[in-house]
Design a protein around this motif. Sequence first.
Motif, mmCIF file in Angstrom:
data_model
loop_
_atom_site.group_PDB
_atom_site.id
_atom_site.type_symbol
_atom_site.label_atom_id
_atom_site.label_comp_id
_atom_site.label_asym_id
_atom_site.label_seq_id
_atom_site.Cartn_x
_atom_site.Cartn_y
_atom_site.Cartn_z
ATOM 1 N N TYR A 24 0.855 -1.192 0.000
ATOM 2 C CA TYR A 24 0.000 0.000 0.000
ATOM 3 C C TYR A 24 0.887 1.236 0.000
ATOM 4 O O TYR A 24 1.898 1.289 0.722
ATOM 5 C CB TYR A 24 -0.901 0.037 1.237
ATOM 6 N N LEU A 25 0.486 2.220 -0.783
ATOM 7 C CA LEU A 25 1.214 3.465 -0.962
ATOM 8 C C LEU A 25 2.556 3.179 -1.647
ATOM 9 O O LEU A 25 2.959 2.028 -1.791
ATOM 10 C CB LEU A 25 1.381 4.193 0.374
ATOM 11 N N PHE A 26 3.241 4.216 -2.091
ATOM 12 C CA PHE A 26 4.413 3.993 -2.931
ATOM 13 C C PHE A 26 5.471 3.135 -2.232
ATOM 14 O O PHE A 26 5.972 2.156 -2.790
ATOM 15 C CB PHE A 26 5.034 5.335 -3.353
ATOM 16 N N ASP A 27 5.809 3.494 -0.995
ATOM 17 C CA ASP A 27 6.867 2.759 -0.303
ATOM 18 C C ASP A 27 6.441 1.341 0.034
ATOM 19 O O ASP A 27 7.244 0.402 -0.030
ATOM 20 C CB ASP A 27 7.282 3.510 0.962
ATOM 21 N N GLY A 28 5.179 1.151 0.405
ATOM 22 C CA GLY A 28 4.692 -0.195 0.663
ATOM 23 C C GLY A 28 4.743 -1.052 -0.584
ATOM 24 O O GLY A 28 5.109 -2.243 -0.537
ATOM 25 N N ASN A 29 4.391 -0.461 -1.738
ATOM 26 C CA ASN A 29 4.490 -1.193 -2.999
ATOM 27 C C ASN A 29 5.928 -1.624 -3.274
ATOM 28 O O ASN A 29 6.197 -2.766 -3.649
ATOM 29 C CB ASN A 29 3.999 -0.318 -4.157
ATOM 30 N N LEU A 30 6.858 -0.687 -3.115
ATOM 31 C CA LEU A 30 8.263 -0.961 -3.403
ATOM 32 C C LEU A 30 8.801 -2.083 -2.522
ATOM 33 O O LEU A 30 9.407 -3.051 -3.018
ATOM 34 C CB LEU A 30 9.079 0.319 -3.196
ATOM 35 N N TYR A 31 8.582 -1.993 -1.217
ATOM 36 C CA TYR A 31 9.106 -3.007 -0.304
ATOM 37 C C TYR A 31 8.396 -4.347 -0.495
ATOM 38 O O TYR A 31 9.014 -5.406 -0.347
ATOM 39 C CB TYR A 31 8.985 -2.528 1.139
ATOM 40 N N ALA A 32 7.114 -4.331 -0.825
ATOM 41 C CA ALA A 32 6.396 -5.590 -1.058
ATOM 42 C C ALA A 32 6.987 -6.330 -2.254
ATOM 43 O O ALA A 32 7.177 -7.554 -2.225
ATOM 44 C CB ALA A 32 4.910 -5.318 -1.277
ATOM 45 N N ALA A 38 12.658 6.180 -10.828
ATOM 46 C CA ALA A 38 13.705 5.169 -11.013
ATOM 47 C C ALA A 38 13.375 3.897 -10.249
ATOM 48 O O ALA A 38 13.513 2.777 -10.784
ATOM 49 C CB ALA A 38 15.048 5.741 -10.561
ATOM 50 N N ALA A 39 12.938 4.032 -8.998
ATOM 51 C CA ALA A 39 12.615 2.852 -8.188
ATOM 52 C C ALA A 39 11.423 2.096 -8.773
ATOM 53 O O ALA A 39 11.395 0.863 -8.790
ATOM 54 C CB ALA A 39 12.329 3.273 -6.748
ATOM 55 N N HIS A 40 10.438 2.855 -9.251
ATOM 56 C CA HIS A 40 9.248 2.215 -9.830
ATOM 57 C C HIS A 40 9.594 1.447 -11.099
ATOM 58 O O HIS A 40 9.200 0.284 -11.259
ATOM 59 C CB HIS A 40 8.191 3.279 -10.124
ATOM 60 N N LEU A 41 10.345 2.077 -11.994
ATOM 61 C CA LEU A 41 10.688 1.419 -13.251
ATOM 62 C C LEU A 41 11.542 0.177 -13.019
ATOM 63 O O LEU A 41 11.432 -0.815 -13.754
ATOM 64 C CB LEU A 41 11.434 2.400 -14.160
ATOM 65 N N ALA A 42 12.372 0.217 -11.972
ATOM 66 C CA ALA A 42 13.247 -0.925 -11.694
ATOM 67 C C ALA A 42 12.514 -2.102 -11.069
ATOM 68 O O ALA A 42 12.996 -3.240 -11.142
ATOM 69 C CB ALA A 42 14.389 -0.475 -10.779
ATOM 70 N N THR A 43 11.354 -1.860 -10.480
ATOM 71 C CA THR A 43 10.692 -2.930 -9.711
ATOM 72 C C THR A 43 9.278 -3.264 -10.161
ATOM 73 O O THR A 43 8.704 -4.249 -9.692
ATOM 74 C CB THR A 43 10.636 -2.567 -8.216
ATOM 75 N N ARG A 44 8.682 -2.487 -11.045
ATOM 76 C CA ARG A 44 7.277 -2.710 -11.359
ATOM 77 C C ARG A 44 7.027 -4.085 -11.966
ATOM 78 O O ARG A 44 5.930 -4.637 -11.842
ATOM 79 C CB ARG A 44 6.754 -1.618 -12.286
ATOM 80 N N TRP A 45 8.044 -4.657 -12.600
ATOM 81 C CA TRP A 45 7.891 -5.977 -13.202
ATOM 82 C C TRP A 45 7.701 -7.061 -12.149
ATOM 83 O O TRP A 45 7.284 -8.191 -12.479
ATOM 84 C CB TRP A 45 9.111 -6.300 -14.064
ATOM 85 N N LEU A 46 7.967 -6.751 -10.885
ATOM 86 C CA LEU A 46 7.797 -7.723 -9.805
ATOM 87 C C LEU A 46 6.351 -7.797 -9.318
ATOM 88 O O LEU A 46 6.025 -8.656 -8.500
ATOM 89 C CB LEU A 46 8.713 -7.358 -8.634
ATOM 90 N N SER A 47 5.495 -6.908 -9.785
ATOM 91 C CA SER A 47 4.077 -6.931 -9.400
ATOM 92 C C SER A 47 3.312 -7.901 -10.294
ATOM 93 O O SER A 47 3.488 -7.903 -11.517
ATOM 94 C CB SER A 47 3.460 -5.543 -9.529
ATOM 95 N N ASP A 48 2.468 -8.695 -9.681
ATOM 96 C CA ASP A 48 1.596 -9.582 -10.454
ATOM 97 C C ASP A 48 0.314 -8.885 -10.878
ATOM 98 O O ASP A 48 -0.306 -9.272 -11.873
ATOM 99 C CB ASP A 48 1.249 -10.823 -9.623
ATOM 100 N N ALA A 49 -0.099 -7.878 -10.122
ATOM 101 C CA ALA A 49 -1.327 -7.163 -10.419
ATOM 102 C C ALA A 49 -1.337 -5.858 -9.639
ATOM 103 O O ALA A 49 -0.514 -5.639 -8.743
ATOM 104 C CB ALA A 49 -2.557 -8.001 -10.059
ATOM 105 N N VAL A 50 -2.280 -4.986 -9.985
ATOM 106 C CA VAL A 50 -2.473 -3.720 -9.277
ATOM 107 C C VAL A 50 -3.928 -3.637 -8.847
ATOM 108 O O VAL A 50 -4.837 -3.925 -9.641
ATOM 109 C CB VAL A 50 -2.134 -2.513 -10.171
ATOM 110 N N VAL A 51 -4.140 -3.248 -7.607
ATOM 111 C CA VAL A 51 -5.494 -3.024 -7.086
ATOM 112 C C VAL A 51 -5.660 -1.521 -6.873
ATOM 113 O O VAL A 51 -4.993 -0.934 -6.022
ATOM 114 C CB VAL A 51 -5.722 -3.786 -5.768
ATOM 115 N N ALA A 52 -6.522 -0.911 -7.661
ATOM 116 C CA ALA A 52 -6.818 0.515 -7.519
ATOM 117 C C ALA A 52 -8.125 0.681 -6.761
ATOM 118 O O ALA A 52 -9.028 -0.156 -6.864
ATOM 119 C CB ALA A 52 -6.925 1.171 -8.890
ATOM 120 N N ASN A 53 -8.224 1.761 -6.006
ATOM 121 C CA ASN A 53 -9.474 1.989 -5.271
ATOM 122 C C ASN A 53 -10.382 2.988 -5.964
ATOM 123 O O ASN A 53 -11.359 3.460 -5.391
ATOM 124 C CB ASN A 53 -9.184 2.436 -3.831
#
Length: 402
Positions: free
Chosen positions: A105-113, A141-156
């Motif tokens: 959840y939130l940018f930092d939570g996404n990154l660490y998850a 930079a952090a988002h582009l380097a790690t977004r491929w590690l997400s299986d899905a996105v849940v938007a509210n």
Amino acid sequence: MTATPTILPRPIKPAGTRKRIMIICPSLGFGGAETQIIVTAKGLTARGHDVAIYLLSKEKDRVDEVRAAGVTLWEDSRNSRFDLPLLGRLRRAVHEWKPDLLHGYLFDGNLYARLAGLGNGIPVLSAERSSDYTLRRAQIAAHLATRWLSDAVVANSWAGAALARQMYPGLKNHIHVTWNGIDVREVQRRAAAATGMRATLGIPEQAKVACFVGTVKPEKDLLLAIETTRVLMQQKDTPWHVVFVGAPIYQFMSYASGGAAEVDSYAEQVEAAFATLPQQQNVHRLGNSKQVIELMAQSDVFFSTSSREGFPNVVLEAMTAGVPVVSTTYSDIQLILPLAWQVVAERNGQMMAAAILRAAEDRELAQIQKDWVSQHASIECAVDALEAVYELYIPKNTGLTA
């Protein structure tokens, strides 16, 4: 009435099975995302799932209610925006607790998850809680380097989903919308028991009260809220008092973040604007409070002047508490507020005040709002939708049997 999107149905799963969900987030303060994390964790736990929350920062305000609900909780202590030792501790917690799914959840939570799930074979869901914003250079930079590690996105929100499709181009078929939900019965219980605000603040019974809730930061547009207050103060027939709930963000953030200078500068502008208001005795600034529902419930109108936001929990709470709501336009708010005139298209204090005056006189609006929340934005609706998403990504052979 405005149209509302279809909410994902509750999944059908074998009786007695439960999942282990670990939520990773920066903190559990008074923000809307944090409130939704707590409510969702409670809702999932009540349905028999095992839920854990890993906080990147120590929290003093809301951890007791989380633990009381049976949610496992880790409170870490981050020393920098990207803390490698903390990441190591988080990965150990994931290894030991063995969740079926990680939800940031939130940018930092996404990154660490994402980094916590790397190499573990655990599905990772990122969250999108807002819209119409831009990331800072380091965040990009952090988002582009790690977004491929997400299986899905849940938007509210549907607006947030549109942004997520741009930020995660490889996940266009794996972006889901699950609206926020609130505990309707609990909000109504607290609202019904709320008393004493007028006496405490010295507000006469014949006066009308408008309530604003929001952290002092640019996207909440306190300057427009103050201008709206100025117009309300000019009303000749009925005196108006305005209650402001919320503190500058730097007063409760537990770590230094980028953009601090902008936030500080905005807080100074807000202070200067407050100082120019007439009838200062009619303006009540309360800072952060655990009694937001009670304060709103004793007001005649709740108003929001946000320029961008995700799915506003506080609006749902005001609606459920029986308080007419007026808002500027942002995100999905036009799908949430039942009557078109409740959403003011122009960022104009005169127009906001006119809508507030109309809302204060509308005798049917409170019940219309309550009915809408019960049908579309209860915690049951939110957990139904979230369970449906989780079922898409958790392997079918996982889960515990009661």
